[in-house]
Design a protein around this motif. Structure first.
Motif, PDB file in Angstrom:
ATOM      1  N   LEU A  21       0.822  -1.214   0.000  1.00  0.00           N
ATOM      2  CA  LEU A  21       0.000   0.000   0.000  1.00  0.00           C
ATOM      3  C   LEU A  21       0.854   1.261   0.000  1.00  0.00           C
ATOM      4  CD1 LEU A  21      -3.035  -0.788   2.313  1.00  0.00           C
ATOM      5  CD2 LEU A  21      -2.773  -1.069  -0.149  1.00  0.00           C
ATOM      6  N   ASN A  22       1.987   1.229   0.695  1.00  0.00           N
ATOM      7  CA  ASN A  22       2.862   2.391   0.727  1.00  0.00           C
ATOM      8  C   ASN A  22       3.403   2.707  -0.671  1.00  0.00           C
ATOM      9  OD1 ASN A  22       4.310   4.361   2.516  1.00  0.00           O
ATOM     10  ND2 ASN A  22       6.102   3.336   1.656  1.00  0.00           N
ATOM     11  N   ASP A  23       3.812   1.675  -1.391  1.00  0.00           N
ATOM     12  CA  ASP A  23       4.319   1.880  -2.756  1.00  0.00           C
ATOM     13  C   ASP A  23       3.212   2.422  -3.663  1.00  0.00           C
ATOM     14  OD1 ASP A  23       6.805   0.962  -1.999  1.00  0.00           O
ATOM     15  OD2 ASP A  23       6.563  -1.038  -2.869  1.00  0.00           O
ATOM     16  N   TYR A  24       2.018   1.874  -3.523  1.00  0.00           N
ATOM     17  CA  TYR A  24       0.902   2.334  -4.354  1.00  0.00           C
ATOM     18  C   TYR A  24       0.550   3.782  -4.030  1.00  0.00           C
ATOM     19  CZ  TYR A  24      -3.531   2.277  -6.858  1.00  0.00           C
ATOM     20  OH  TYR A  24      -4.551   2.564  -7.735  1.00  0.00           O
ATOM     21  N   ALA A  25       0.507   4.101  -2.741  1.00  0.00           N
ATOM     22  CA  ALA A  25       0.168   5.469  -2.332  1.00  0.00           C
ATOM     23  C   ALA A  25       1.191   6.469  -2.856  1.00  0.00           C
ATOM     24  CB  ALA A  25       0.070   5.542  -0.810  1.00  0.00           C
ATOM     25  N   LYS A  26       2.464   6.116  -2.815  1.00  0.00           N
ATOM     26  CA  LYS A  26       3.510   7.010  -3.329  1.00  0.00           C
ATOM     27  C   LYS A  26       3.266   7.348  -4.784  1.00  0.00           C
ATOM     28  CE  LYS A  26       7.499   5.773  -0.421  1.00  0.00           C
ATOM     29  NZ  LYS A  26       8.828   5.098  -0.431  1.00  0.00           N
ATOM     30  N   GLU A  27       2.865   6.347  -5.561  1.00  0.00           N
ATOM     31  CA  GLU A  27       2.594   6.580  -6.988  1.00  0.00           C
ATOM     32  C   GLU A  27       1.467   7.585  -7.186  1.00  0.00           C
ATOM     33  OE1 GLU A  27       1.667   2.837  -8.696  1.00  0.00           O
ATOM     34  OE2 GLU A  27       3.684   1.985  -8.427  1.00  0.00           O
ATOM     35  N   LYS A  28       0.544   7.641  -6.233  1.00  0.00           N
ATOM     36  CA  LYS A  28      -0.618   8.524  -6.333  1.00  0.00           C
ATOM     37  C   LYS A  28      -0.415   9.858  -5.625  1.00  0.00           C
ATOM     38  CE  LYS A  28      -2.936   5.350  -8.507  1.00  0.00           C
ATOM     39  NZ  LYS A  28      -3.471   5.519  -9.884  1.00  0.00           N
ATOM     40  N   GLY A  29       0.773  10.066  -5.053  1.00  0.00           N
ATOM     41  CA  GLY A  29       1.030  11.318  -4.341  1.00  0.00           C
ATOM     42  C   GLY A  29       0.364  11.390  -2.994  1.00  0.00           C
ATOM     43  N   VAL A  30       0.119  10.224  -2.375  1.00  0.00           N
ATOM     44  CA  VAL A  30      -0.555  10.128  -1.084  1.00  0.00           C
ATOM     45  C   VAL A  30       0.399   9.490  -0.076  1.00  0.00           C
ATOM     46  CG1 VAL A  30      -2.469   9.012   0.157  1.00  0.00           C
ATOM     47  CG2 VAL A  30      -2.854   9.997  -2.113  1.00  0.00           C
ATOM     48  N   ARG A  31       0.352   9.927   1.185  1.00  0.00           N
ATOM     49  CA  ARG A  31       1.164   9.336   2.251  1.00  0.00           C
ATOM     50  C   ARG A  31       0.349   8.248   2.942  1.00  0.00           C
ATOM     51  NH1 ARG A  31       4.810  11.704   6.493  1.00  0.00           N
ATOM     52  NH2 ARG A  31       6.037   9.880   7.143  1.00  0.00           N
ATOM     53  N   CYS A  32       0.919   7.074   3.061  1.00  0.00           N
ATOM     54  CA  CYS A  32       0.286   5.981   3.784  1.00  0.00           C
ATOM     55  C   CYS A  32       0.728   6.047   5.243  1.00  0.00           C
ATOM     56  CB  CYS A  32       0.690   4.647   3.168  1.00  0.00           C
ATOM     57  SG  CYS A  32      -0.189   3.207   3.822  1.00  0.00           S
ATOM     58  N   ALA A  33      -0.212   5.872   6.172  1.00  0.00           N
ATOM     59  CA  ALA A  33       0.098   5.987   7.593  1.00  0.00           C
ATOM     60  C   ALA A  33      -0.608   4.902   8.391  1.00  0.00           C
ATOM     61  CB  ALA A  33      -0.312   7.368   8.117  1.00  0.00           C
TER      62      ALA A  33
END
Length: 261
Positions: free
Chosen positions: A122-134
Protein backbone atom coordinates in the motif's frame (compact mmCIF):
# COMPACT_ATOMS: atom_id res chain seq x y z
CA UNK A 1 -1.24 23.04 11.27
CA UNK A 2 -4.84 22.94 10.07
CA UNK A 3 -8.03 22.08 11.94
CA UNK A 4 -10.47 19.53 10.53
CA UNK A 5 -13.10 17.06 11.64
CA UNK A 6 -14.18 13.52 10.79
CA UNK A 7 -17.33 13.55 8.67
CA UNK A 8 -19.45 11.30 6.53
CA UNK A 9 -19.11 12.21 2.83
CA UNK A 10 -22.78 12.96 2.11
CA UNK A 11 -23.94 16.52 1.36
CA UNK A 12 -25.89 16.98 4.61
CA UNK A 13 -22.88 15.98 6.73
CA UNK A 14 -20.60 18.29 4.77
CA UNK A 15 -23.05 21.16 5.22
CA UNK A 16 -22.97 20.48 8.97
CA UNK A 17 -19.17 20.78 8.93
CA UNK A 18 -19.48 24.07 7.05
CA UNK A 19 -21.95 25.26 9.69
CA UNK A 20 -19.34 24.76 12.40
CA UNK A 21 -16.95 27.00 10.48
CA UNK A 22 -14.51 24.12 9.93
CA UNK A 23 -12.89 24.01 6.51
CA UNK A 24 -11.39 20.54 6.39
CA UNK A 25 -12.80 17.00 6.56
CA UNK A 26 -11.61 13.44 7.00
CA UNK A 27 -13.56 10.44 5.71
CA UNK A 28 -13.33 7.08 7.49
CA UNK A 29 -14.60 4.36 5.17
CA UNK A 30 -14.53 1.55 7.71
CA UNK A 31 -15.51 -2.11 7.78
CA UNK A 32 -19.05 -2.64 6.53
CA UNK A 33 -19.04 0.37 4.19
CA UNK A 34 -20.48 -0.11 0.70
CA UNK A 35 -17.29 0.44 -1.29
CA UNK A 36 -18.78 0.35 -4.83
CA UNK A 37 -21.39 2.90 -3.74
CA UNK A 38 -18.73 5.17 -2.24
CA UNK A 39 -16.61 4.83 -5.37
CA UNK A 40 -19.56 5.78 -7.59
CA UNK A 41 -20.24 8.87 -5.46
CA UNK A 42 -16.72 10.32 -5.69
CA UNK A 43 -17.55 12.83 -8.49
CA UNK A 44 -20.53 14.11 -6.46
CA UNK A 45 -18.44 14.29 -3.27
CA UNK A 46 -15.78 16.25 -5.13
CA UNK A 47 -18.41 18.66 -6.44
CA UNK A 48 -19.89 19.14 -2.95
CA UNK A 49 -16.48 19.78 -1.41
CA UNK A 50 -15.77 22.43 -4.03
CA UNK A 51 -19.18 24.10 -3.71
CA UNK A 52 -18.93 24.25 0.09
CA UNK A 53 -15.31 25.41 0.09
CA UNK A 54 -14.10 22.38 2.04
CA UNK A 55 -10.87 20.45 1.63
CA UNK A 56 -10.16 16.78 2.31
CA UNK A 57 -7.26 15.95 4.60
CA UNK A 58 -7.36 12.16 4.57
CA UNK A 59 -9.26 8.92 4.17
CA UNK A 60 -8.95 6.01 6.60
CA UNK A 61 -10.16 2.44 6.90
CA UNK A 62 -10.56 0.83 10.32
CA UNK A 63 -11.66 -2.64 11.33
CA UNK A 64 -11.27 -5.34 8.68
CA UNK A 65 -8.74 -8.17 8.71
CA UNK A 66 -5.84 -7.76 6.30
CA UNK A 67 -4.29 -11.18 7.02
CA UNK A 68 -6.00 -14.60 7.14
CA UNK A 69 -5.44 -17.29 9.77
CA UNK A 70 -3.35 -19.28 7.26
CA UNK A 71 -1.02 -16.32 6.73
CA UNK A 72 -2.23 -14.89 3.43
CA UNK A 73 -2.89 -11.24 2.68
CA UNK A 74 -6.55 -10.61 1.86
CA UNK A 75 -6.49 -9.43 -1.75
CA UNK A 76 -9.98 -7.92 -1.55
CA UNK A 77 -8.85 -5.64 1.26
CA UNK A 78 -5.75 -4.61 -0.66
CA UNK A 79 -7.95 -3.69 -3.62
CA UNK A 80 -10.36 -1.76 -1.39
CA UNK A 81 -7.44 0.16 0.12
CA UNK A 82 -6.18 0.98 -3.37
CA UNK A 83 -9.63 2.28 -4.28
CA UNK A 84 -9.56 4.49 -1.18
CA UNK A 85 -6.05 5.72 -2.00
CA UNK A 86 -7.29 6.62 -5.49
CA UNK A 87 -10.23 8.44 -3.90
CA UNK A 88 -7.90 10.31 -1.55
CA UNK A 89 -5.85 11.52 -4.50
CA UNK A 90 -8.92 12.39 -6.62
CA UNK A 91 -10.46 14.43 -3.79
CA UNK A 92 -7.24 16.29 -3.02
CA UNK A 93 -6.37 14.50 0.22
CA UNK A 94 -2.84 13.86 1.40
CA UNK A 95 -3.01 10.83 3.71
CA UNK A 96 -4.46 7.31 3.69
CA UNK A 97 -4.69 5.60 7.10
CA UNK A 98 -4.78 1.89 7.77
CA UNK A 99 -3.73 -0.82 10.22
CA UNK A 100 -2.96 -4.54 10.22
CA UNK A 101 -4.36 -7.34 12.37
CA UNK A 102 -2.46 -10.14 14.12
CA UNK A 103 -4.03 -13.59 14.02
CA UNK A 104 -3.92 -15.47 17.34
CA UNK A 105 -2.37 -18.47 15.60
CA UNK A 106 0.60 -16.44 14.34
CA UNK A 107 3.89 -15.85 16.08
CA UNK A 108 5.10 -12.26 16.39
CA UNK A 109 7.66 -12.95 13.67
CA UNK A 110 4.92 -14.15 11.32
CA UNK A 111 2.66 -11.22 12.21
CA UNK A 112 5.39 -8.65 11.55
CA UNK A 113 6.34 -10.37 8.29
CA UNK A 114 2.74 -10.19 7.05
CA UNK A 115 2.33 -6.57 8.22
CA UNK A 116 5.52 -5.45 6.49
CA UNK A 117 4.40 -7.08 3.25
CA UNK A 118 0.97 -5.47 3.51
CA UNK A 119 2.28 -1.97 4.28
CA UNK A 120 4.90 -2.16 1.54
CA UNK A 121 2.24 -2.89 -1.06
CA UNK A 122 0.00 0.00 0.00
CA UNK A 123 2.86 2.39 0.73
CA UNK A 124 4.32 1.88 -2.76
CA UNK A 125 0.90 2.33 -4.35
CA UNK A 126 0.17 5.47 -2.33
CA UNK A 127 3.51 7.01 -3.33
CA UNK A 128 2.59 6.58 -6.99
CA UNK A 129 -0.62 8.52 -6.33
CA UNK A 130 1.03 11.32 -4.34
CA UNK A 131 -0.55 10.13 -1.08
CA UNK A 132 1.16 9.34 2.25
CA UNK A 133 0.29 5.98 3.78
CA UNK A 134 0.10 5.99 7.59
CA UNK A 135 -0.50 3.42 10.35
CA UNK A 136 -3.15 4.46 12.85
CA UNK A 137 -2.25 4.03 16.53
CA UNK A 138 -5.71 2.73 17.42
CA UNK A 139 -5.82 -0.96 18.42
CA UNK A 140 -9.06 -1.70 16.55
CA UNK A 141 -7.95 -4.90 14.78
CA UNK A 142 -4.46 -3.42 14.54
CA UNK A 143 -1.38 -4.47 16.50
CA UNK A 144 0.98 -1.82 15.06
CA UNK A 145 0.06 0.95 17.49
CA UNK A 146 3.00 1.65 19.82
CA UNK A 147 6.79 2.18 19.84
CA UNK A 148 7.58 -1.52 20.24
CA UNK A 149 5.93 -2.20 16.86
CA UNK A 150 6.87 1.07 15.14
CA UNK A 151 10.55 0.35 15.77
CA UNK A 152 10.22 -2.82 13.70
CA UNK A 153 7.86 -1.70 10.94
CA UNK A 154 8.97 1.85 10.12
CA UNK A 155 12.59 1.05 9.13
CA UNK A 156 11.29 -1.68 6.81
CA UNK A 157 8.80 0.50 4.89
CA UNK A 158 10.42 3.71 3.71
CA UNK A 159 8.15 6.74 3.92
CA UNK A 160 5.42 5.04 5.94
CA UNK A 161 3.90 7.44 8.45
CA UNK A 162 1.92 7.36 11.69
CA UNK A 163 -1.59 8.62 12.31
CA UNK A 164 -1.36 9.67 15.96
CA UNK A 165 -4.27 9.97 18.37
CA UNK A 166 -3.01 11.08 21.81
CA UNK A 167 -6.01 9.52 23.55
CA UNK A 168 -5.03 5.98 22.54
CA UNK A 169 -1.56 6.31 24.05
CA UNK A 170 -3.12 8.01 27.08
CA UNK A 171 -5.59 5.19 27.72
CA UNK A 172 -2.78 2.63 27.36
CA UNK A 173 -1.03 4.56 30.14
CA UNK A 174 1.87 5.35 27.81
CA UNK A 175 3.88 8.57 27.90
CA UNK A 176 2.03 10.64 25.29
CA UNK A 177 4.55 13.48 25.08
CA UNK A 178 7.50 11.10 24.84
CA UNK A 179 5.88 9.33 21.90
CA UNK A 180 5.50 12.67 20.13
CA UNK A 181 9.11 13.61 20.90
CA UNK A 182 10.46 10.23 19.75
CA UNK A 183 8.22 9.62 16.72
CA UNK A 184 6.73 12.98 15.74
CA UNK A 185 8.89 13.09 12.63
CA UNK A 186 6.78 10.20 11.29
CA UNK A 187 3.40 11.82 11.99
CA UNK A 188 1.29 12.26 8.87
CA UNK A 189 -2.06 13.00 10.54
CA UNK A 190 -3.32 13.68 14.07
CA UNK A 191 -6.68 12.99 15.70
CA UNK A 192 -7.96 15.11 18.56
CA UNK A 193 -10.50 14.02 21.13
CA UNK A 194 -10.56 14.56 24.85
CA UNK A 195 -9.68 11.91 27.41
CA UNK A 196 -11.04 11.44 30.91
CA UNK A 197 -9.51 8.92 33.32
CA UNK A 198 -10.19 8.21 36.98
CA UNK A 199 -7.99 5.87 39.02
CA UNK A 200 -6.22 4.93 35.79
CA UNK A 201 -9.45 3.85 34.06
CA UNK A 202 -11.14 5.36 31.03
CA UNK A 203 -14.35 7.23 31.87
CA UNK A 204 -15.31 9.14 28.72
CA UNK A 205 -13.99 10.93 25.61
CA UNK A 206 -15.18 14.51 26.26
CA UNK A 207 -14.51 17.47 23.96
CA UNK A 208 -10.91 18.53 23.49
CA UNK A 209 -10.03 20.93 26.32
CA UNK A 210 -12.10 19.08 28.88
CA UNK A 211 -11.09 15.98 30.79
CA UNK A 212 -7.69 14.96 32.12
CA UNK A 213 -5.81 14.78 28.81
CA UNK A 214 -4.06 18.14 28.41
CA UNK A 215 -3.78 19.26 24.78
CA UNK A 216 -1.70 22.39 25.37
CA UNK A 217 1.58 20.46 25.93
CA UNK A 218 0.58 18.02 23.18
CA UNK A 219 0.29 20.86 20.69
CA UNK A 220 3.56 22.35 21.96
CA UNK A 221 5.30 19.02 21.39
CA UNK A 222 3.85 18.81 17.86
CA UNK A 223 5.25 22.28 17.13
CA UNK A 224 8.61 21.23 18.58
CA UNK A 225 8.71 18.33 16.11
CA UNK A 226 7.76 20.55 13.18
CA UNK A 227 4.39 18.93 12.56
CA UNK A 228 2.47 20.85 9.89
CA UNK A 229 -0.41 18.53 9.05
CA UNK A 230 -4.06 18.25 10.01
CA UNK A 231 -5.46 18.05 13.52
CA UNK A 232 -8.79 16.31 12.98
CA UNK A 233 -11.53 16.44 15.60
CA UNK A 234 -13.04 13.06 16.44
CA UNK A 235 -16.28 13.45 18.40
CA UNK A 236 -16.33 10.03 20.01
CA UNK A 237 -18.34 10.14 23.23
CA UNK A 238 -21.73 8.43 23.75
CA UNK A 239 -22.40 11.14 26.36
CA UNK A 240 -21.76 14.14 24.13
CA UNK A 241 -24.59 13.64 21.64
CA UNK A 242 -27.42 15.80 20.30
CA UNK A 243 -27.34 19.43 21.43
CA UNK A 244 -24.60 18.63 23.96
CA UNK A 245 -22.53 17.08 21.20
CA UNK A 246 -22.99 20.13 18.97
CA UNK A 247 -21.84 22.35 21.84
CA UNK A 248 -18.87 20.05 22.41
CA UNK A 249 -17.69 20.37 18.82
CA UNK A 250 -17.91 24.17 19.02
CA UNK A 251 -16.00 24.10 22.31
CA UNK A 252 -13.26 21.86 20.87
CA UNK A 253 -12.96 24.06 17.79
CA UNK A 254 -12.64 27.23 19.87
CA UNK A 255 -10.12 25.58 22.19
CA UNK A 256 -7.86 24.26 19.44
CA UNK A 257 -8.06 27.42 17.36
CA UNK A 258 -6.25 29.18 20.22
CA UNK A 259 -3.41 26.67 19.83
CA UNK A 260 -3.13 26.62 16.03
CA UNK A 261 -1.14 29.55 14.72
Amino acid sequence: MTLGIISNPDRKSLERVKGFGIGEVEFDINIGWDIPKFQSEIPEIKKNLQELGLTLSSIGRWGPDKVTADGKLIEEEIEISKILIDATAELGGKVFMTGCNKQESHTLYQAFTHAIEYFRILNDYAKEKGVRCAIYNCDWNNFIHSPAQWDIILPEVEGLGIKFDPSHAYYRNDDVLQQIVDYGQYFAHVHAKGGLKSNGQRVDDPPVGLGTLDYAPIMAALYAKGYQGSVSLEPHSPVWQGELGEAGIRYSKAYLEKLIF
